[in-house]
Enzyme design. Sequence first.
Site, PDB file in Angstrom:
ATOM      1  CB  THR A 117      -3.710 -16.670  11.479  1.00  0.00           C
ATOM      2  OG1 THR A 117      -3.891 -16.678  10.119  1.00  0.00           O
ATOM      3  CG2 THR A 117      -2.086 -15.777  11.471  1.00  0.00           C
ATOM      4  CE1 TYR A 141      -3.529 -11.388  12.048  1.00  0.00           C
ATOM      5  CE2 TYR A 141      -4.026 -12.874  10.169  1.00  0.00           C
ATOM      6  CZ  TYR A 141      -4.225 -12.350  11.301  1.00  0.00           C
ATOM      7  OH  TYR A 141      -4.962 -13.308  12.408  1.00  0.00           O
TER       8      TYR A 141
END
Length: 327
Positions: A117, A141
């Site tokens: 990501t 995350y």
Amino acid sequence: MGNVLVTGGAGYIGSHACKVLKAAGYTPVTYDNLCTGWREAVRFGPFEQGCLTDRARLDQVFAAYRPRAVMHFAALSQVGESMRAPGLYWHNNLAGSLCLLEAAVAAGCLDLVFSSTCATYGDQDNVLLDETCAQRPVNAYGASKRATEDMLRDFGAAHGLRHVIFRYFNVAGADPEAELGEFHQPETHLVPLVLDAIAGRREALTIFGTDYDTPDGTCIRDYVHVMDLAEAHLRGLRWLEAGRGSRGFNLGTGHGFSVREVIAAAEAVTGARVPVVFGPRRPGDCTRLVSGSARAREELGWTPARSTLREMIADAWRWHEAGHYTR
Ligand code: UDP
């Protein structure tokens, strides 16, 4: 052409990748615990239910299907949740990936495509983020994904695991045939929330902050069509099959759009007004996240041809109107 083990194949992006894999002649074998995925989204190959941390179950699935490669999508992916409950993220995303990598190496399955990501780059407002930027995640995350990238490199050096890492920017849209789409519970992403507001499923869309240092005061993101993303994964698989070695790629278009521009595009596509209210900034949001996208274009030959706001929203809207998954 052989089996590909797709972890998270019942999720939003994984299910679209399964469709593209199937069309290219592969058999996608979905491995998913259905904690956020949907059984109905598994349409293009066998389904095996299981958790990433269940090594015995993974060994069984590797032995049964002898996949030629792994596409690893399964993960928790909400920034806010990762700040409230980081343990969930380290357990599921990092410990889960470790278990998967060990099972893959033990089974001799040494080609792996990994979903990472742009959150691994952290808060570097107002720069075009390319693959050479430092990775300094600012939430659990992003940190769990960054750590998995490190683990892949170590497994590459020690065990010969070859990997393609894709760092996604903002994924939107749906399969144009409306078989698959984006459906999270709860939903936190802008495009489905805008469409929910148009459809009357929620009262209004809250714009998180109008005082950012951007032309219209709202945050800017780089939106990529989920089918373009799925296509990139096929190219990543072929890259590995061709023996081109381990590599990381950003997947974005290089063009940013503000929250207000997304709303305007949704209004143009649907012909309806988006009821809007203005709220404070959402903690953790960067002003502008836009990908330097040259590497994927030049080296993978990838073109995000469907990634216009109009096409992403039109496809998402078609699926939105067709219905949602049910448990
Ligand atoms: N956003 C918003 N209202 C919402 C959800 C999102 O204004 O209800 C904004 C958010 O602040 C960000 C952009 O829309 O600037 C995209 O957010 P999303 O959650 O879709 O993706 P993220 O950029 O967090 O990965």
